[in-house]
Design a protein around this motif. Sequence first.
Motif, PDB file in Angstrom:
ATOM      1  N   VAL A 259      -7.813  -0.509   7.078  1.00 11.99           N
ATOM      2  CA  VAL A 259      -6.622  -0.448   7.932  1.00 11.99           C
ATOM      3  C   VAL A 259      -5.990  -1.829   8.060  1.00 11.99           C
ATOM      4  O   VAL A 259      -4.763  -1.983   7.958  1.00 11.99           O
ATOM      5  CB  VAL A 259      -6.982   0.112   9.319  1.00 11.99           C
ATOM      6  CG1 VAL A 259      -5.811  -0.037  10.284  1.00 11.99           C
ATOM      7  CG2 VAL A 259      -7.402   1.575   9.210  1.00 11.99           C
ATOM      8  N   THR A 260      -6.802  -2.852   8.275  1.00 11.63           N
ATOM      9  CA  THR A 260      -6.278  -4.210   8.447  1.00 11.63           C
ATOM     10  C   THR A 260      -5.606  -4.699   7.176  1.00 11.63           C
ATOM     11  O   THR A 260      -4.520  -5.306   7.222  1.00 11.63           O
ATOM     12  CB  THR A 260      -7.414  -5.173   8.846  1.00 11.63           C
ATOM     13  OG1 THR A 260      -8.057  -4.685  10.027  1.00 11.63           O
ATOM     14  CG2 THR A 260      -6.867  -6.564   9.113  1.00 11.63           C
ATOM     15  N   PHE A 261      -6.217  -4.434   6.027  1.00 14.04           N
ATOM     16  CA  PHE A 261      -5.639  -4.872   4.759  1.00 14.04           C
ATOM     17  C   PHE A 261      -4.299  -4.185   4.511  1.00 14.04           C
ATOM     18  O   PHE A 261      -3.344  -4.815   4.052  1.00 14.04           O
ATOM     19  CB  PHE A 261      -6.607  -4.568   3.614  1.00 14.04           C
ATOM     20  CG  PHE A 261      -6.170  -5.140   2.289  1.00 14.04           C
ATOM     21  CD1 PHE A 261      -6.372  -6.480   2.002  1.00 14.04           C
ATOM     22  CD2 PHE A 261      -5.560  -4.342   1.331  1.00 14.04           C
ATOM     23  CE1 PHE A 261      -5.967  -7.013   0.785  1.00 14.04           C
ATOM     24  CE2 PHE A 261      -5.147  -4.862   0.121  1.00 14.04           C
ATOM     25  CZ  PHE A 261      -5.358  -6.206  -0.149  1.00 14.04           C
ATOM     26  N   VAL A 262      -4.224  -2.893   4.831  1.00 12.28           N
ATOM     27  CA  VAL A 262      -2.968  -2.155   4.647  1.00 12.28           C
ATOM     28  C   VAL A 262      -1.894  -2.716   5.574  1.00 12.28           C
ATOM     29  O   VAL A 262      -0.729  -2.867   5.187  1.00 12.28           O
ATOM     30  CB  VAL A 262      -3.189  -0.652   4.907  1.00 12.28           C
ATOM     31  CG1 VAL A 262      -1.851   0.078   4.967  1.00 12.28           C
ATOM     32  CG2 VAL A 262      -4.066  -0.052   3.815  1.00 12.28           C
ATOM     33  N   VAL A 263      -2.258  -3.047   6.800  1.00 11.49           N
ATOM     34  CA  VAL A 263      -1.292  -3.586   7.752  1.00 11.49           C
ATOM     35  C   VAL A 263      -0.794  -4.959   7.301  1.00 11.49           C
ATOM     36  O   VAL A 263       0.383  -5.285   7.454  1.00 11.49           O
ATOM     37  CB  VAL A 263      -1.916  -3.664   9.160  1.00 11.49           C
ATOM     38  CG1 VAL A 263      -1.017  -4.455  10.103  1.00 11.49           C
ATOM     39  CG2 VAL A 263      -2.140  -2.267   9.720  1.00 11.49           C
ATOM     40  N   ILE A 264      -1.682  -5.773   6.751  1.00 18.55           N
ATOM     41  CA  ILE A 264      -1.263  -7.080   6.239  1.00 18.55           C
ATOM     42  C   ILE A 264      -0.219  -6.910   5.143  1.00 18.55           C
ATOM     43  O   ILE A 264       0.762  -7.657   5.073  1.00 18.55           O
ATOM     44  CB  ILE A 264      -2.474  -7.873   5.701  1.00 18.55           C
ATOM     45  CG1 ILE A 264      -3.415  -8.257   6.847  1.00 18.55           C
ATOM     46  CG2 ILE A 264      -2.016  -9.140   4.967  1.00 18.55           C
ATOM     47  CD1 ILE A 264      -4.718  -8.875   6.382  1.00 18.55           C
ATOM     48  N   ASP A 265      -0.442  -5.928   4.264  1.00 20.80           N
ATOM     49  CA  ASP A 265       0.489  -5.616   3.164  1.00 20.80           C
ATOM     50  C   ASP A 265       0.779  -6.850   2.307  1.00 20.80           C
ATOM     51  O   ASP A 265       1.878  -7.414   2.354  1.00 20.80           O
ATOM     52  CB  ASP A 265       1.790  -5.047   3.712  1.00 20.80           C
ATOM     53  CG  ASP A 265       2.633  -4.396   2.618  1.00 20.80           C
ATOM     54  OD1 ASP A 265       2.198  -4.386   1.450  1.00 20.80           O
ATOM     55  OD2 ASP A 265       3.743  -3.913   2.925  1.00 20.80           O
ATOM     56  N   PRO A 266      -0.193  -7.296   1.507  1.00 23.46           N
ATOM     57  CA  PRO A 266      -0.011  -8.500   0.691  1.00 23.46           C
ATOM     58  C   PRO A 266       1.188  -8.463  -0.251  1.00 23.46           C
ATOM     59  O   PRO A 266       1.684  -9.515  -0.663  1.00 23.46           O
ATOM     60  CB  PRO A 266      -1.328  -8.576  -0.098  1.00 23.46           C
ATOM     61  CG  PRO A 266      -2.313  -7.830   0.734  1.00 23.46           C
ATOM     62  CD  PRO A 266      -1.536  -6.712   1.351  1.00 23.46           C
ATOM     63  N   LEU A 267       1.658  -7.256  -0.602  1.00 21.66           N
ATOM     64  CA  LEU A 267       2.801  -7.161  -1.511  1.00 21.66           C
ATOM     65  C   LEU A 267       4.054  -7.793  -0.921  1.00 21.66           C
ATOM     66  O   LEU A 267       4.976  -8.170  -1.663  1.00 21.66           O
ATOM     67  CB  LEU A 267       3.075  -5.697  -1.863  1.00 21.66           C
ATOM     68  CG  LEU A 267       2.010  -4.999  -2.722  1.00 21.66           C
ATOM     69  CD1 LEU A 267       2.399  -3.544  -2.949  1.00 21.66           C
ATOM     70  CD2 LEU A 267       1.828  -5.719  -4.051  1.00 21.66           C
ATOM     71  N   LEU A 268       4.110  -7.934   0.395  1.00 20.72           N
ATOM     72  CA  LEU A 268       5.266  -8.560   1.022  1.00 20.72           C
ATOM     73  C   LEU A 268       5.433 -10.011   0.585  1.00 20.72           C
ATOM     74  O   LEU A 268       6.535 -10.556   0.622  1.00 20.72           O
ATOM     75  CB  LEU A 268       5.135  -8.503   2.549  1.00 20.72           C
ATOM     76  CG  LEU A 268       5.261  -7.124   3.202  1.00 20.72           C
ATOM     77  CD1 LEU A 268       4.952  -7.218   4.687  1.00 20.72           C
ATOM     78  CD2 LEU A 268       6.665  -6.570   2.978  1.00 20.72           C
ATOM     79  N   ALA A 269       4.346 -10.636   0.173  1.00 19.13           N
ATOM     80  CA  ALA A 269       4.418 -12.033  -0.245  1.00 19.13           C
ATOM     81  C   ALA A 269       5.243 -12.208  -1.509  1.00 19.13           C
ATOM     82  O   ALA A 269       5.714 -13.315  -1.805  1.00 19.13           O
ATOM     83  CB  ALA A 269       3.002 -12.594  -0.469  1.00 19.13           C
ATOM     84  N   TRP A 270       5.442 -11.123  -2.268  1.00 18.66           N
ATOM     85  CA  TRP A 270       6.219 -11.199  -3.513  1.00 18.66           C
ATOM     86  C   TRP A 270       7.653 -10.682  -3.331  1.00 18.66           C
ATOM     87  O   TRP A 270       8.380 -10.539  -4.303  1.00 18.66           O
ATOM     88  CB  TRP A 270       5.511 -10.418  -4.612  1.00 18.66           C
ATOM     89  CG  TRP A 270       4.346 -11.181  -5.163  1.00 18.66           C
ATOM     90  CD1 TRP A 270       4.358 -12.024  -6.239  1.00 18.66           C
ATOM     91  CD2 TRP A 270       3.004 -11.192  -4.664  1.00 18.66           C
ATOM     92  NE1 TRP A 270       3.112 -12.568  -6.434  1.00 18.66           N
ATOM     93  CE2 TRP A 270       2.252 -12.074  -5.486  1.00 18.66           C
ATOM     94  CE3 TRP A 270       2.352 -10.560  -3.602  1.00 18.66           C
ATOM     95  CZ2 TRP A 270       0.897 -12.324  -5.272  1.00 18.66           C
ATOM     96  CZ3 TRP A 270       1.007 -10.803  -3.380  1.00 18.66           C
ATOM     97  CH2 TRP A 270       0.297 -11.669  -4.222  1.00 18.66           C
ATOM     98  N   ASP A 271       8.031 -10.438  -2.080  1.00 16.54           N
ATOM     99  CA  ASP A 271       9.391 -10.000  -1.796  1.00 16.54           C
ATOM    100  C   ASP A 271      10.263 -11.235  -1.556  1.00 16.54           C
ATOM    101  O   ASP A 271      10.358 -11.740  -0.435  1.00 16.54           O
ATOM    102  CB  ASP A 271       9.398  -9.079  -0.573  1.00 16.54           C
ATOM    103  CG  ASP A 271      10.792  -8.568  -0.239  1.00 16.54           C
ATOM    104  OD1 ASP A 271      11.722  -8.826  -1.028  1.00 16.54           O
ATOM    105  OD2 ASP A 271      10.944  -7.918   0.815  1.00 16.54           O
TER     106      ASP A 271
END
Length: 245
Positions: free
Chosen positions: A27-39
Amino acid sequence: MVAASPARPRPILPVLVAVALLLLATVTFVVIDPLLAWDDANPLLGRGRLFLYFTTQSNLLAVTACVVFGVALVRGRHPGQTAEYLRGLAVVDMAITGIVANVLLAEPGAPWSLSDFVLHQAMPVLMVAWWIVVPPTRPLPVAAAALWLVHPAIWTAMALTYAAESSDHWYPYFFLDPVEAGGWGGVAVFVAVIHLVIAVLGLGAVLVSRARWSGGVWRALWREEHPEGGTLDPVSPTIAAQRMN
């Protein structure tokens, strides 16, 4: 011919705790959403800036600790003392994340959001509670508190270096920006106070690691089959004596 001893049913408690830890990590990893770093269109999280937030780094450490211990519980093994240092680092970092977010960065009247709740409130509380309820199997030395200061110091250097090198001089938090913090003197005061609080939290975590109730908790969670029968108690008599002193 000696009859083989019947297989003992596996305790359900370690499995339930493992599922809870792995679910929490997911749940925490999904909330962090690392893909946002490439936006790149996102000025606050894109271009890798997501990973410059201490909130992101501390929560990723918490995710890692949950996965390491969750997998170990599934396998019926303790991950070892190095993993306890990792868990302690995650606990201390998450504690300061919760304190800073709710004391320095909280905006009165701001709308509720799931990400803010999980990363700044729920996870800090749960990680600290985990450490208190299930302390390490062995007491940690006071030097651990100094070791846990390394990551915050590196993060501070990373954030300031990025701001100096970026075209828009972007800072992840206002207290690192000399314009908003009242000059570099203000930045130094904020950073010094935060690191002092981290040191105090680290010493508190070390103190909790010497809790006397640890042995009973670990005996309930980790039960390894001994080659000659019985179980291996993760808390040795020597360690137990240390806790009593």
